[in-house]
Design a protein around this motif. Structure first.
Motif, PDB file in Angstrom:
ATOM      1  N   ASN A   1       0.827  -1.206   0.000  1.00  0.00           N
ATOM      2  CA  ASN A   1       0.000   0.000   0.000  1.00  0.00           C
ATOM      3  C   ASN A   1       0.864   1.259   0.000  1.00  0.00           C
ATOM      4  OD1 ASN A   1      -2.412  -1.449   0.026  1.00  0.00           O
ATOM      5  ND2 ASN A   1      -2.469  -1.554   2.259  1.00  0.00           N
ATOM      6  N   LYS A   2       1.947   1.234   0.751  1.00  0.00           N
ATOM      7  CA  LYS A   2       2.850   2.383   0.784  1.00  0.00           C
ATOM      8  C   LYS A   2       3.442   2.640  -0.595  1.00  0.00           C
ATOM      9  CE  LYS A   2       6.942   4.184   3.185  1.00  0.00           C
ATOM     10  NZ  LYS A   2       7.973   3.907   4.213  1.00  0.00           N
ATOM     11  N   ALA A   3       3.834   1.566  -1.281  1.00  0.00           N
ATOM     12  CA  ALA A   3       4.394   1.709  -2.628  1.00  0.00           C
ATOM     13  C   ALA A   3       3.364   2.293  -3.584  1.00  0.00           C
ATOM     14  CB  ALA A   3       4.888   0.357  -3.134  1.00  0.00           C
ATOM     15  N   GLN A   4       2.103   1.882  -3.439  1.00  0.00           N
ATOM     16  CA  GLN A   4       1.037   2.385  -4.297  1.00  0.00           C
ATOM     17  C   GLN A   4       0.814   3.885  -4.074  1.00  0.00           C
ATOM     18  OE1 GLN A   4      -2.745   0.434  -3.780  1.00  0.00           O
ATOM     19  NE2 GLN A   4      -3.719   1.557  -5.427  1.00  0.00           N
ATOM     20  N   LEU A   5       0.808   4.316  -2.817  1.00  0.00           N
ATOM     21  CA  LEU A   5       0.605   5.731  -2.521  1.00  0.00           C
ATOM     22  C   LEU A   5       1.765   6.575  -3.044  1.00  0.00           C
ATOM     23  CD1 LEU A   5      -0.962   8.026  -1.188  1.00  0.00           C
ATOM     24  CD2 LEU A   5       0.183   7.458   0.966  1.00  0.00           C
ATOM     25  N   CYS A   6       2.984   6.111  -2.840  1.00  0.00           N
ATOM     26  CA  CYS A   6       4.149   6.855  -3.312  1.00  0.00           C
ATOM     27  C   CYS A   6       4.148   6.970  -4.832  1.00  0.00           C
ATOM     28  CB  CYS A   6       5.436   6.199  -2.821  1.00  0.00           C
ATOM     29  SG  CYS A   6       5.704   6.381  -1.052  1.00  0.00           S
TER      30      CYS A   6
ATOM     31  N   LEU B   1       1.479   7.051  -6.723  1.00  0.00           N
ATOM     32  CA  LEU B   1       0.451   8.033  -7.060  1.00  0.00           C
ATOM     33  C   LEU B   1       0.953   9.460  -6.832  1.00  0.00           C
ATOM     34  CD1 LEU B   1      -2.546   8.641  -7.817  1.00  0.00           C
ATOM     35  CD2 LEU B   1      -3.040   8.525  -5.371  1.00  0.00           C
ATOM     36  N   LEU B   2       1.699   9.660  -5.738  1.00  0.00           N
ATOM     37  CA  LEU B   2       2.203  10.993  -5.414  1.00  0.00           C
ATOM     38  C   LEU B   2       3.439  11.372  -6.223  1.00  0.00           C
ATOM     39  CD1 LEU B   2       1.871  10.882  -1.509  1.00  0.00           C
ATOM     40  CD2 LEU B   2       0.320  11.997  -3.137  1.00  0.00           C
ATOM     41  N   GLY B   3       4.067  10.378  -6.846  1.00  0.00           N
ATOM     42  CA  GLY B   3       5.273  10.646  -7.634  1.00  0.00           C
ATOM     43  C   GLY B   3       6.494  10.914  -6.785  1.00  0.00           C
TER      44      GLY B   3
ATOM     45  N   SER C   1      11.248   6.687   0.413  1.00  0.00           N
ATOM     46  CA  SER C   1      11.983   7.314   1.510  1.00  0.00           C
ATOM     47  C   SER C   1      11.483   8.728   1.794  1.00  0.00           C
ATOM     48  CB  SER C   1      13.487   7.349   1.188  1.00  0.00           C
ATOM     49  OG  SER C   1      13.737   8.170   0.055  1.00  0.00           O
ATOM     50  N   SER C   2      10.660   9.256   0.902  1.00  0.00           N
ATOM     51  CA  SER C   2      10.126  10.615   1.065  1.00  0.00           C
ATOM     52  C   SER C   2       8.756  10.635   1.727  1.00  0.00           C
ATOM     53  CB  SER C   2      10.048  11.309  -0.303  1.00  0.00           C
ATOM     54  OG  SER C   2      11.329  11.452  -0.872  1.00  0.00           O
ATOM     55  N   LEU C   3       8.245   9.464   2.105  1.00  0.00           N
ATOM     56  CA  LEU C   3       6.968   9.369   2.818  1.00  0.00           C
ATOM     57  C   LEU C   3       7.271   9.157   4.300  1.00  0.00           C
ATOM     58  CD1 LEU C   3       3.832   9.182   2.558  1.00  0.00           C
ATOM     59  CD2 LEU C   3       4.134   6.703   2.399  1.00  0.00           C
ATOM     60  N   ILE C   4       6.897  10.121   5.132  1.00  0.00           N
ATOM     61  CA  ILE C   4       7.305  10.117   6.536  1.00  0.00           C
ATOM     62  C   ILE C   4       6.082  10.053   7.437  1.00  0.00           C
ATOM     63  CG2 ILE C   4       8.712  11.278   8.277  1.00  0.00           C
ATOM     64  CD1 ILE C   4      10.260  10.714   5.695  1.00  0.00           C
ATOM     65  N   LEU C   5       6.050   9.061   8.344  1.00  0.00           N
ATOM     66  CA  LEU C   5       5.014   9.010   9.364  1.00  0.00           C
ATOM     67  C   LEU C   5       5.627   8.580  10.690  1.00  0.00           C
ATOM     68  CD1 LEU C   5       2.753   5.848   8.994  1.00  0.00           C
ATOM     69  CD2 LEU C   5       4.759   6.178   7.599  1.00  0.00           C
ATOM     70  N   PRO C   6       5.197   9.180  11.789  1.00  0.00           N
ATOM     71  CA  PRO C   6       5.806   8.901  13.094  1.00  0.00           C
ATOM     72  C   PRO C   6       5.161   7.730  13.818  1.00  0.00           C
ATOM     73  CG  PRO C   6       4.229  10.669  13.314  1.00  0.00           C
ATOM     74  CD  PRO C   6       4.209  10.269  11.856  1.00  0.00           C
ATOM     75  N   HIS C   7       5.815   7.299  14.899  1.00  0.00           N
ATOM     76  CA  HIS C   7       5.235   6.327  15.825  1.00  0.00           C
ATOM     77  C   HIS C   7       4.618   7.128  16.962  1.00  0.00           C
ATOM     78  CE1 HIS C   7       5.783   2.481  18.485  1.00  0.00           C
ATOM     79  NE2 HIS C   7       4.517   2.836  18.325  1.00  0.00           N
ATOM     80  N   GLN C   8       3.315   7.331  16.891  1.00  0.00           N
ATOM     81  CA  GLN C   8       2.615   8.235  17.797  1.00  0.00           C
ATOM     82  C   GLN C   8       2.315   7.570  19.144  1.00  0.00           C
ATOM     83  OE1 GLN C   8       0.550   9.521  13.664  1.00  0.00           O
ATOM     84  NE2 GLN C   8      -0.809   8.976  15.331  1.00  0.00           N
ATOM     85  N   THR C   9       2.297   8.386  20.195  1.00  0.00           N
ATOM     86  CA  THR C   9       2.037   7.876  21.545  1.00  0.00           C
ATOM     87  C   THR C   9       1.062   8.771  22.318  1.00  0.00           C
ATOM     88  OG1 THR C   9       4.041   8.978  22.331  1.00  0.00           O
ATOM     89  CG2 THR C   9       4.231   6.650  21.727  1.00  0.00           C
TER      90      THR C   9
ATOM     91  N   GLY D   1       8.863  18.179  -2.122  1.00  0.00           N
ATOM     92  CA  GLY D   1       8.977  16.859  -2.712  1.00  0.00           C
ATOM     93  C   GLY D   1       8.863  15.709  -1.739  1.00  0.00           C
ATOM     94  N   ILE D   2       8.394  15.974  -0.520  1.00  0.00           N
ATOM     95  CA  ILE D   2       8.181  14.897   0.440  1.00  0.00           C
ATOM     96  C   ILE D   2       6.749  14.954   0.954  1.00  0.00           C
ATOM     97  CG2 ILE D   2      10.604  14.921   1.125  1.00  0.00           C
ATOM     98  CD1 ILE D   2       9.707  16.177   3.779  1.00  0.00           C
TER      99      ILE D   2
END
Length: 251
Positions: free
Chosen positions: A47-52, A54-56, A60-68, A104-105
């Motif tokens: 799914n991550k590859a599919q979104l990236c 689509l976004l072009g 490594s430019s898709l960033i999401l944190p480990h939320q607490t 670009g990220i």
């Protein structure tokens, strides 16, 4: 896959992912890119590859944190982007808000009833994604993030736009008296964010965060509410209250 896109200027793309069009089963069906919620690593990667794609952008430019459910904010800058994977993971742990001035990220947060707040200031070129569950909301994560960005990147509140993306509505967010008391103790205007439904209190998290944005100095016309309740729209958006904690997340 499907995205809920928000009206912005031509320099940015702002969106929330929806459940359709990905790889996933059961309560992860079918588009989830968050790898902290028990989903199959293979499905998350697909799914991550599919979104990236689509976004072009590169993955490594898709960033999401480990939320607490805290209030820690992290800037995604050139130094962060130069780090390897393990170093990034370490810095992203216990982070509930991201901001960047890099082009670009894609930054984002993961939610499934909590309130995502997206910010964009064209004057400073800053974007931010904030995870505001009830704990983060009562701790003032939106206000703390904005104050930090004013110091770090000269965020211009007069030109800053905010999107309050899909999250749980007041009708669906029933809480115990202890949660009501926590908001009251934090000096929230309870007549504006809480209502009694029979014997139980309900809290309006989108409104609570909207009030924080206003108190920080944002123009009311620059605050946009999606109006989507994840609990009632659980077929299109993940809802932990409907599906359980072991389910997918909106990005």
């Amino acid at each position: 896959m499907e995205l809920l896109k928000y009206d912005t200027d031509a320099n940015i793309t702002a969106f929330s992912t929806k459940r359709q069009g990905g790889v996933g089963n059961g309560n992860y069906s079918s588009f989830n890119i968050t790898h902290y919620c028990g989903d199959s690593p293979e499905n998350v990667a697909a799914n991550k590859a599919q979104l990236c794609s689509l976004l072009g952008i590169d993955e490594s430019s898709l960033i999401l944190p480990h939320q607490t459910h805290g209030t820690q904010l992290l800037e995604i800058d050139k130094d962060f982007l130069a780090l390897d994977g393990p170093a990034r993971v370490q810095l992203l742990h216990s982070v509930d808000a991201l901001f960047t001035r890099e082009k670009g990220i894609c930054i984002g947060v993961s939610t499934a009833d909590c309130i995502p707040v997206l910010l964009y200031d064209p004057a400073s070129g800053t974007v931010a994604a904030i995870h505001a569950g009830w704990r983060g909301t009562v701790a003032g994560i939106v206000e703390k993030s904005i104050l930090a960005m004013k110091d770090t990147c000269r965020l211009n509140l007069a030109t800053t736009h905010a999107i309050i993306a899909p999250g749980i509505s007041i009708d669906a967010f029933e809480v115990g008296d202890e949660v009501y008391d926590t908001f009251h103790s934090a000096s929230f205007p309870m007549d504006q964010i809480a209502s009694r439904y029979g014997e139980r209190w309900h809290i309006d998290l989108p409104q609570a965060n909207r009030l924080q944005l206003l108190s920080c100095g944002l123009d009311a016309t620059n605050i946009h509410l999606s109006g989507v309740c994840t609990y009632t729209s659980h077929n299109d958006f993940f809802s932990a209250r409907r599906l359980g904690i072991k389910s997918g997340r909106i990005f």
